[in-house]
Scaffold this active site. Structure first.
Site, PDB file in Angstrom:
ATOM      1  N   SER A  21       0.804  -1.227   0.000  1.00 44.84           N
ATOM      2  CA  SER A  21       0.000   0.000   0.000  1.00 44.84           C
ATOM      3  C   SER A  21       0.833   1.270   0.000  1.00 44.84           C
ATOM      4  O   SER A  21       0.509   2.229  -0.703  1.00 44.84           O
ATOM      5  CB  SER A  21      -0.950   0.013   1.197  1.00 44.84           C
ATOM      6  OG  SER A  21      -1.916  -0.990   1.047  1.00 44.84           O
ATOM      7  N   THR A  67      -4.381  -5.351   7.952  1.00 42.77           N
ATOM      8  CA  THR A  67      -4.225  -6.589   7.191  1.00 42.77           C
ATOM      9  C   THR A  67      -4.019  -7.749   8.153  1.00 42.77           C
ATOM     10  O   THR A  67      -4.102  -7.581   9.365  1.00 42.77           O
ATOM     11  CB  THR A  67      -3.098  -6.443   6.139  1.00 42.77           C
ATOM     12  OG1 THR A  67      -3.165  -7.536   5.236  1.00 42.77           O
ATOM     13  CG2 THR A  67      -1.744  -6.344   6.771  1.00 42.77           C
ATOM     14  N   LYS A  71      -7.548  -8.415  10.882  1.00 42.14           N
ATOM     15  CA  LYS A  71      -8.806  -7.948  10.294  1.00 42.14           C
ATOM     16  C   LYS A  71     -10.036  -8.226  11.156  1.00 42.14           C
ATOM     17  O   LYS A  71     -10.942  -7.409  11.224  1.00 42.14           O
ATOM     18  CB  LYS A  71      -8.996  -8.550   8.904  1.00 42.14           C
ATOM     19  CG  LYS A  71      -8.021  -8.038   7.886  1.00 42.14           C
ATOM     20  CD  LYS A  71      -8.194  -8.756   6.572  1.00 42.14           C
ATOM     21  CE  LYS A  71      -7.231  -8.231   5.548  1.00 42.14           C
ATOM     22  NZ  LYS A  71      -7.903  -7.487   4.511  1.00 42.14           N
ATOM     23  N   ASN A  92     -10.773  -3.743   6.681  1.00 39.47           N
ATOM     24  CA  ASN A  92      -9.503  -3.410   6.031  1.00 39.47           C
ATOM     25  C   ASN A  92      -8.987  -2.055   6.474  1.00 39.47           C
ATOM     26  O   ASN A  92      -7.841  -1.727   6.188  1.00 39.47           O
ATOM     27  CB  ASN A  92      -9.666  -3.363   4.508  1.00 39.47           C
ATOM     28  CG  ASN A  92      -9.856  -4.728   3.914  1.00 39.47           C
ATOM     29  OD1 ASN A  92      -9.388  -5.721   4.443  1.00 39.47           O
ATOM     30  ND2 ASN A  92     -10.553  -4.788   2.804  1.00 39.47           N
TER      31      ASN A  92
END
Length: 142
Positions: A21, A67, A71, A92
């Site tokens: 990310s 993650t 979660k 998320n």
């Protein structure tokens, strides 16, 4: 460039070597003038609940990407669970609201109150669909 006004978005999970990310969002944020940065943070499951609450005491943290393996656990640590996270049974992302309360969300674009964050999310989804051979029209319809 990171400054005293930069909104922090934690990317929490373990292990961190798979995290992508920050590689996707940070260049896009910089290119589009969004004063935010995604910061990978490796937290083992046994340390997560205490760390989770403490990280949200940082005044310039806007939210977190969540993650594995956190979660499901995160759902128990927030003040409110969004409808999308309820349906999924996991989350998320977490949004830190102005009053400090924490809301689970299913995607990052809800964590920043600026149109470019939503545009980044739409762009990434469109690119993935195109890469998978899906015909995506210019208006975003399939």
């Amino acid at each position: 460039m990171i400054s005293g006004t930069t909104a922090l978005i934690a990317h929490m999970g373990y292990p961190t070597y798979t995290f992508k990310s920050s590689l996707i969002y940070n260049p896009w944020f910089e290119k589009n003038g969004v004063d935010a940065v995604v910061v990978p943070m490796g937290i083992k499951a046994e340390d997560y609940p205490v760390f989770f609450r403490s990280v949200f005491t940082v005044t310039n943290i806007r939210g977190a990407l969540v993650t594995m393996p956190h979660k499901v656990t995160t759902m128990e640590l927030v003040d409110e669970i969004s409808r999308t996270a309820q349906i999924a049974g996991a989350t998320n992302a977490v949004l830190r609201r102005e009053d400090g309360s924490l809301l689970t969300e299913w995607q990052i674009y809800r964590m920043i109150d600026v149109q470019p964050a939503w545009a980044a999310f739409q762009y990434l989804v469109r690119e993935r669909l195109l890469a998978d051979g899906v015909d995506v029209r210019p208006d975003g319809s399939l």
